[in-house]
Design a protein around this motif. Structure first.
Motif, mmCIF file in Angstrom:
data_model
loop_
_atom_site.group_PDB
_atom_site.id
_atom_site.type_symbol
_atom_site.label_atom_id
_atom_site.label_comp_id
_atom_site.label_asym_id
_atom_site.label_seq_id
_atom_site.Cartn_x
_atom_site.Cartn_y
_atom_site.Cartn_z
ATOM 1 N N GLU A 198 46.189 16.633 74.341
ATOM 2 C CA GLU A 198 47.473 16.606 74.584
ATOM 3 C C GLU A 198 48.275 17.319 73.795
ATOM 4 O OE1 GLU A 198 49.138 12.613 73.931
ATOM 5 O OE2 GLU A 198 47.807 11.631 75.099
ATOM 6 N N GLU A 199 47.918 17.758 72.629
ATOM 7 C CA GLU A 199 48.406 18.697 71.527
ATOM 8 C C GLU A 199 48.246 20.132 72.026
ATOM 9 O OE1 GLU A 199 47.908 16.449 67.224
ATOM 10 O OE2 GLU A 199 46.228 17.675 68.247
ATOM 11 N N ARG A 228 50.850 20.409 74.951
ATOM 12 C CA ARG A 228 52.000 20.939 74.284
ATOM 13 C C ARG A 228 52.401 22.219 73.976
ATOM 14 N NH1 ARG A 228 50.636 15.595 71.902
ATOM 15 N NH2 ARG A 228 52.059 13.996 73.012
ATOM 16 N N GLN A 272 61.224 19.616 76.253
ATOM 17 C CA GLN A 272 60.241 18.888 75.849
ATOM 18 C C GLN A 272 60.010 17.521 76.390
ATOM 19 O OE1 GLN A 272 58.112 20.014 73.451
ATOM 20 N NE2 GLN A 272 59.097 21.873 73.518
ATOM 21 N N GLN A 273 61.143 17.133 76.950
ATOM 22 C CA GLN A 273 60.854 15.899 77.732
ATOM 23 C C GLN A 273 60.096 16.109 79.004
ATOM 24 O OE1 GLN A 273 64.669 14.004 78.645
ATOM 25 N NE2 GLN A 273 63.699 12.213 79.675
ATOM 26 N N GLU A 279 56.402 16.076 77.832
ATOM 27 C CA GLU A 279 55.983 14.818 77.577
ATOM 28 C C GLU A 279 55.901 14.179 78.580
ATOM 29 O OE1 GLU A 279 54.695 14.018 74.543
ATOM 30 O OE2 GLU A 279 55.143 15.858 73.899
ATOM 31 N N VAL A 289 52.505 15.012 80.027
ATOM 32 C CA VAL A 289 51.461 14.464 79.136
ATOM 33 C C VAL A 289 51.165 13.022 79.440
ATOM 34 C CG1 VAL A 289 50.554 14.168 77.050
ATOM 35 C CG2 VAL A 289 51.470 16.437 77.369
ATOM 36 N N ASP A 290 52.353 12.528 79.404
ATOM 37 C CA ASP A 290 52.287 10.916 79.699
ATOM 38 C C ASP A 290 51.541 10.670 81.131
ATOM 39 O OD1 ASP A 290 53.372 10.287 77.499
ATOM 40 O OD2 ASP A 290 55.465 9.942 78.322
#
Length: 170
Positions: free
Chosen positions: A45-46, A49, A152-153, A156, A159-160
């Motif tokens: 996940e990191e 990002r 960023q949303q 995320e 990733v979600d």
């Protein structure tokens, strides 16, 4: 000494070949950015990002290159003959490799649900590419910090989606 406008054509057969050569250069830069970000350490996940951040930075620091890619990705037609387009597409597909590798790492660790890693990587980069277009809304619909929050949303959300099952295997 100065070169004449037509001198470049002594090195290339025409505009499509010039654009194809430039495409490979841009794809190499993007691949290197993504590979570096994906190697930054941390969880899958990191790492995703970090790839998202690398894409945003690339779009800002290498604006002309990013606009070049954007032009060809958003253009409804193609200037390349079919065999040249196939070659460029195959070369460009390696840009996805670092993202695919991170998703595969997440699958192996159980951090991500079963997904099609190649399709998920394409969607990850495609969605972020689309969100980057909202940058032009800074100062109008989005304040300076609003764009970054929306971007960023987007990261995320992707990733979600991987954690939740993302793009199912076909």
């Amino acid at each position: 000494s100065e070169l004449g406008a037509g001198t470049i054509y002594s090195y290339f057969s025409g505009k499509p070949e010039i654009y194809a050569t430039l495409s490979t250069e841009v794809f190499d830069l993007l691949h290197d950015c993504f590979r570096s970000a994906a190697s930054s350490g941390g969880s899958p996940e990191e790492k995703l990002r970090a790839v998202g951040e690398a894409m945003l930075e690339f779009s800002e620091e290498h604006r002309s290159y990013y606009d070049f890619i954007d032009y060809f990705m958003s253009s409804p037609g193609t200037i390349f003959p079919p065999e040249m387009k196939a070659r460029i597409d195959a070369y460009g597909a390696r840009v996805l490799t670092p993202v695919i590798d991170v998703i595969e790492e997440g699958l192996q660790s159980g951090e991500f649900a079963a997904v099609d890693s190649a399709r998920s990587a394409l969607l990850f980069l495609g969605i972020l590419h689309g969100v980057i277009h909202f940058r032009k809304l800074r100062g109008t619909l989005l304040t300076e910090s609003g764009f970054e929050a929306v971007y960023q949303q987007g990261v995320e959300a992707m990733v979600d989606s991987l954690r939740a099952g993302g793009v199912a295997r076909t």
